[in-house]
Design an enzyme around this catalytic site. Sequence first.
Site, PDB file in Angstrom:
ATOM      1  N   GLY A  14       0.834  -1.198   0.000  1.00  0.00           N
ATOM      2  CA  GLY A  14       0.000   0.000   0.000  1.00  0.00           C
ATOM      3  C   GLY A  14       0.860   1.235   0.000  1.00  0.00           C
ATOM      4  O   GLY A  14       1.553   1.506  -0.962  1.00  0.00           O
ATOM      5  N   ALA A  15       0.806   1.990   1.088  1.00  0.00           N
ATOM      6  CA  ALA A  15       1.549   3.249   1.211  1.00  0.00           C
ATOM      7  C   ALA A  15       1.213   4.184   0.053  1.00  0.00           C
ATOM      8  O   ALA A  15       2.094   4.722  -0.607  1.00  0.00           O
ATOM      9  CB  ALA A  15       3.043   3.000   1.328  1.00  0.00           C
ATOM     10  N   HIS A  16      -0.087   4.345  -0.187  1.00  0.00           N
ATOM     11  CA  HIS A  16      -0.547   5.267  -1.212  1.00  0.00           C
ATOM     12  C   HIS A  16      -2.013   5.612  -0.972  1.00  0.00           C
ATOM     13  O   HIS A  16      -2.678   4.998  -0.148  1.00  0.00           O
ATOM     14  CB  HIS A  16      -0.347   4.684  -2.621  1.00  0.00           C
ATOM     15  CG  HIS A  16      -1.166   3.460  -2.899  1.00  0.00           C
ATOM     16  ND1 HIS A  16      -0.688   2.193  -2.683  1.00  0.00           N
ATOM     17  CD2 HIS A  16      -2.429   3.313  -3.355  1.00  0.00           C
ATOM     18  CE1 HIS A  16      -1.615   1.315  -3.013  1.00  0.00           C
ATOM     19  NE2 HIS A  16      -2.690   1.972  -3.423  1.00  0.00           N
ATOM     20  N   GLY A  17      -2.479   6.595  -1.715  1.00  0.00           N
ATOM     21  CA  GLY A  17      -3.880   6.980  -1.708  1.00  0.00           C
ATOM     22  C   GLY A  17      -4.358   7.098  -3.143  1.00  0.00           C
ATOM     23  O   GLY A  17      -3.560   7.002  -4.080  1.00  0.00           O
TER      24      GLY A  17
ATOM     25  N   ARG B 243      -3.748   4.390   2.534  1.00  0.00           N
ATOM     26  CA  ARG B 243      -3.804   3.067   3.134  1.00  0.00           C
ATOM     27  C   ARG B 243      -2.433   2.434   3.220  1.00  0.00           C
ATOM     28  O   ARG B 243      -1.592   2.597   2.338  1.00  0.00           O
ATOM     29  CB  ARG B 243      -4.757   2.156   2.356  1.00  0.00           C
ATOM     30  CG  ARG B 243      -4.274   1.529   1.054  1.00  0.00           C
ATOM     31  CD  ARG B 243      -4.244   2.400  -0.200  1.00  0.00           C
ATOM     32  NE  ARG B 243      -5.283   3.365  -0.328  1.00  0.00           N
ATOM     33  CZ  ARG B 243      -6.456   3.173  -0.895  1.00  0.00           C
ATOM     34  NH1 ARG B 243      -6.713   2.033  -1.471  1.00  0.00           N
ATOM     35  NH2 ARG B 243      -7.354   4.106  -0.948  1.00  0.00           N
TER      36      ARG B 243
END
Length: 133
Positions: A42-45, A90
């Site tokens: 994840g580590a993105h929107g 997230r």
Amino acid sequence: MELPKIGDRRGDLTYVESRRHIPFDIARVYYLYGVPTDAERGAHGHRELEQLIIAVAGSVELVIDDGHSQKSYTLDDPTKGLYLCPMVWRDLRCFSSNAVVLVLASHPYDERDYFRDYLKFKRAVAESERQLP
């Protein structure tokens, strides 16, 4: 979100229908598996993408951030999914060794929809709030 479950002596079946169980049409499906227990994904929107995330096997922890606060969810039941609306950051972590995480998405892959930098995401959240009537 609770998903339907049909079970009998042969086993269980859970299904998801667009616009019936989730508030969007499914345009893409992907799944994560074989993720090391200490890895993070994840580590993105996303600007516009909606998703339903389901741990169909094992478990995973999701940390969801709306630009103001964070909340953690553990998914470990294939009859429950976590709905993610647009403009949510997230992080997925704490994968069990047997985790299979299914993602139903409202749009095909488009790199332009992603926030990969958390500070840019926070600025976009603040900007969108300033534009509200």
